[in-house]
Write an enzyme that holds these catalytic residues in place. Structure first.
Site, PDB file in Angstrom:
ATOM      1  N   GLY A 178      57.394  80.388   1.195  1.00 31.54           N
ATOM      2  CA  GLY A 178      58.965  79.897   0.774  1.00 31.54           C
ATOM      3  C   GLY A 178      58.616  79.855  -0.709  1.00 31.54           C
ATOM      4  O   GLY A 178      60.014  79.901  -1.421  1.00 31.54           O
ATOM      5  N   LYS A 183      63.528  79.889  11.661  1.00 33.56           N
ATOM      6  CA  LYS A 183      63.615  78.789  11.321  1.00 33.56           C
ATOM      7  C   LYS A 183      64.266  77.982  12.108  1.00 33.56           C
ATOM      8  O   LYS A 183      65.623  78.478  13.082  1.00 33.56           O
ATOM      9  CB  LYS A 183      63.194  78.264   9.778  1.00 33.56           C
ATOM     10  CG  LYS A 183      61.701  79.639   9.229  1.00 33.56           C
ATOM     11  CD  LYS A 183      60.691  78.746   7.948  1.00 33.56           C
ATOM     12  CE  LYS A 183      60.076  79.576   7.278  1.00 33.56           C
ATOM     13  NZ  LYS A 183      59.826  79.461   6.636  1.00 33.56           N
ATOM     14  N   HIS A 236      53.262  76.784  13.225  1.00 34.47           N
ATOM     15  CA  HIS A 236      52.910  77.706  11.977  1.00 34.47           C
ATOM     16  C   HIS A 236      52.551  76.184  10.963  1.00 34.47           C
ATOM     17  O   HIS A 236      52.829  75.303  11.205  1.00 34.47           O
ATOM     18  CB  HIS A 236      54.444  77.664  12.106  1.00 34.47           C
ATOM     19  CG  HIS A 236      55.259  78.314  10.751  1.00 34.47           C
ATOM     20  ND1 HIS A 236      55.517  77.477   9.341  1.00 34.47           N
ATOM     21  CD2 HIS A 236      55.324  79.286  10.308  1.00 34.47           C
ATOM     22  CE1 HIS A 236      55.876  78.130   8.336  1.00 34.47           C
ATOM     23  NE2 HIS A 236      55.915  79.313   9.215  1.00 34.47           N
ATOM     24  N   GLU A 266      54.303  74.918   9.363  1.00 37.49           N
ATOM     25  CA  GLU A 266      55.145  73.491   8.803  1.00 37.49           C
ATOM     26  C   GLU A 266      55.247  72.895  10.234  1.00 37.49           C
ATOM     27  O   GLU A 266      55.587  71.443  10.440  1.00 37.49           O
ATOM     28  CB  GLU A 266      56.939  74.521   8.845  1.00 37.49           C
ATOM     29  CG  GLU A 266      57.392  74.865   7.589  1.00 37.49           C
ATOM     30  CD  GLU A 266      57.828  76.241   7.425  1.00 37.49           C
ATOM     31  OE1 GLU A 266      59.076  76.224   8.012  1.00 37.49           O
ATOM     32  OE2 GLU A 266      58.256  76.908   6.752  1.00 37.49           O
ATOM     33  N   ASN A 314      60.481  84.526  11.083  1.00 39.37           N
ATOM     34  CA  ASN A 314      60.655  83.395  11.568  1.00 39.37           C
ATOM     35  C   ASN A 314      62.348  82.812  10.727  1.00 39.37           C
ATOM     36  O   ASN A 314      62.146  82.594   9.850  1.00 39.37           O
ATOM     37  CB  ASN A 314      59.968  82.511  10.962  1.00 39.37           C
ATOM     38  CG  ASN A 314      59.581  81.144  11.568  1.00 39.37           C
ATOM     39  OD1 ASN A 314      60.322  80.768  12.518  1.00 39.37           O
ATOM     40  ND2 ASN A 314      58.477  80.973  10.914  1.00 39.37           N
ATOM     41  N   GLU A 344      49.027  83.425   6.539  1.00 41.84           N
ATOM     42  CA  GLU A 344      49.959  82.836   5.820  1.00 41.84           C
ATOM     43  C   GLU A 344      49.703  81.582   5.454  1.00 41.84           C
ATOM     44  O   GLU A 344      49.427  80.245   5.295  1.00 41.84           O
ATOM     45  CB  GLU A 344      51.599  82.022   6.585  1.00 41.84           C
ATOM     46  CG  GLU A 344      51.738  83.398   7.556  1.00 41.84           C
ATOM     47  CD  GLU A 344      53.060  82.498   8.150  1.00 41.84           C
ATOM     48  OE1 GLU A 344      53.860  83.040   7.522  1.00 41.84           O
ATOM     49  OE2 GLU A 344      52.856  81.400   8.473  1.00 41.84           O
ATOM     50  N   SER A 377      55.728  84.721   1.208  1.00 47.08           N
ATOM     51  CA  SER A 377      56.926  85.991   0.500  1.00 47.08           C
ATOM     52  C   SER A 377      56.895  86.895   0.737  1.00 47.08           C
ATOM     53  O   SER A 377      57.073  87.678  -0.525  1.00 47.08           O
ATOM     54  CB  SER A 377      56.645  85.058  -1.178  1.00 47.08           C
ATOM     55  OG  SER A 377      57.176  83.374  -0.837  1.00 47.08           O
TER      56      SER A 377
HETATM   57  C1  PEP Z   1      57.274  81.702   7.048  1.00 46.24           C
HETATM   58  O1  PEP Z   1      57.131  80.768   6.720  1.00 46.24           O
HETATM   59  O2  PEP Z   1      56.760  82.099   8.168  1.00 46.24           O
HETATM   60  C2  PEP Z   1      56.448  83.101   5.316  1.00 46.24           C
HETATM   61  C3  PEP Z   1      56.460  83.591   5.765  1.00 46.24           C
HETATM   62  O3  PEP Z   1      57.864  81.877   4.944  1.00 46.24           O
HETATM   63  P1  PEP Z   1      59.140  82.528   3.992  1.00 46.24           P
HETATM   64  O4  PEP Z   1      58.235  84.902   4.114  1.00 46.24           O
HETATM   65  O5  PEP Z   1      60.089  82.737   3.436  1.00 46.24           O
HETATM   66  O6  PEP Z   1      57.499  82.764   2.535  1.00 46.24           O
END
Ligand code: PEP
Length: 251
Positions: free
Chosen positions: A173, A11, A95, A97, A9, A167, A213
């Site tokens: 992040g 973003k 997601h 966000e 992703n 997630e 992460s």
């Molecule tokens: C995400 O936003 O879907 C995600 C998993 O981000 P990150 O790997 O940076 O934590």
């Protein structure tokens, strides 16, 4: 046996030129990878260019959102047919966000999931608890509502085309990863909800990714868990070497 799926992703990162460069690098590393499904999800503006780069490879292109509507007066939205025209196969929906900053609700996310499936796009439905939910012991309750509402009225036979991404919001992040035990526990829980909703075959078929992460150094252990079928990768997906290393960890 479920095939592992690793999706990047990107973003709101990468201009068209940067996206072409990154997808070319990933293509050099992974063009022949057939044991893992690989999906690149660039911003809308770069979808066409990334699709062109990976055409004639096994790498798939995904989008980061999609409208639940067909077409018409929906300023700023993108429809399923616009995505399919650009050879998009997957679409990330719900997601955290988008839930947090754009106030997307389970009701609308469910409409999008059903529209995507109806139009032969594969949804990646994101669910996950916030830090305060985990600390107050409400992880399962929060995740259960998101799964049941997000997948409401989705028929059992559609679950082979569906991906759920667990997630934990506190791990996105932040550099904090759920331990493989914490992640496995929630993945198994999600599979049990799917079983309760639509039966054992669908529960065994649905792929559940971990996101939060995930990096090359923790991917092996996470991906070794019996109910973790892949990863949704944010930060590490912006670097071809790291992303390819995660895909290789899934092989
Ligand atoms: C995400 O936003 O879907 C995600 C998993 O981000 P990150 O790997 O940076 O934590």
């Amino acid at each position: 046996m479920r095939k592992k799926i690793i999706a990047g992703n990107w973003k709101m990162n990468k201009t068209v030129a940067e996206a072409v460069e990154l997808s070319n690098e990933i293509k050099r590393e992974l063009a022949d990878c057939n044991s893992v499904d690989v999906v690149l999800c660039p911003p809308f503006t770069a979808v066409k260019s990334v699709s062109d780069v990976v055409s004639e490879t096994l790498i798939n292109v995904g989008a980061q959102n999609m409208s639940s509507e067909e077409n018409g007066a929906y300023t700023g939205e993108i429809s399923h047919s616009m995505l399919k025209e650009l050879f998009v196969r997957y679409v990330i929906l719900g997601h955290s966000e988008r839930r947090e900053y754009y106030k997307e609700t389970d009701f609308w996310i469910n409409k999008k999931v059903k529209k995507a499936l109806e139009k032969n796009l594969r949804p990646i439905l994101c669910v996950g608890e916030k830090l305060e939910d985990r600390e107050s012991g409400n992880t399962e309750q929060v995740v259960e509502v998101q799964v049941r509402e997000g997948l409401k009225d989705v028929p059992a036979e559609a679950y082979t085309d569906l991906v759920i991404a667990y997630e934990p919001v506190w791990a996105i992040g932040t550099g904090k990863t759920a331990t493989s035990e914490q992640a496995q526990e929630v993945h198994a829980f999600i599979r049990s909800i799917v079983k309760d909703m639509v039966g054992e075959d669908a529960a065994n078929a649905v792929r559940i990714q971990y996101g939060g992460s995930m990096k090359p150094d923790n991917a092996v252990e996470l991906l070794a868990q019996p109910d973790i079928d892949g990863g949704l990768i944010g930060g590490a997906a912006l670097d071809a070497t790291s992303f390819a290393a995660i895909v290789k960890a899934a092989m």
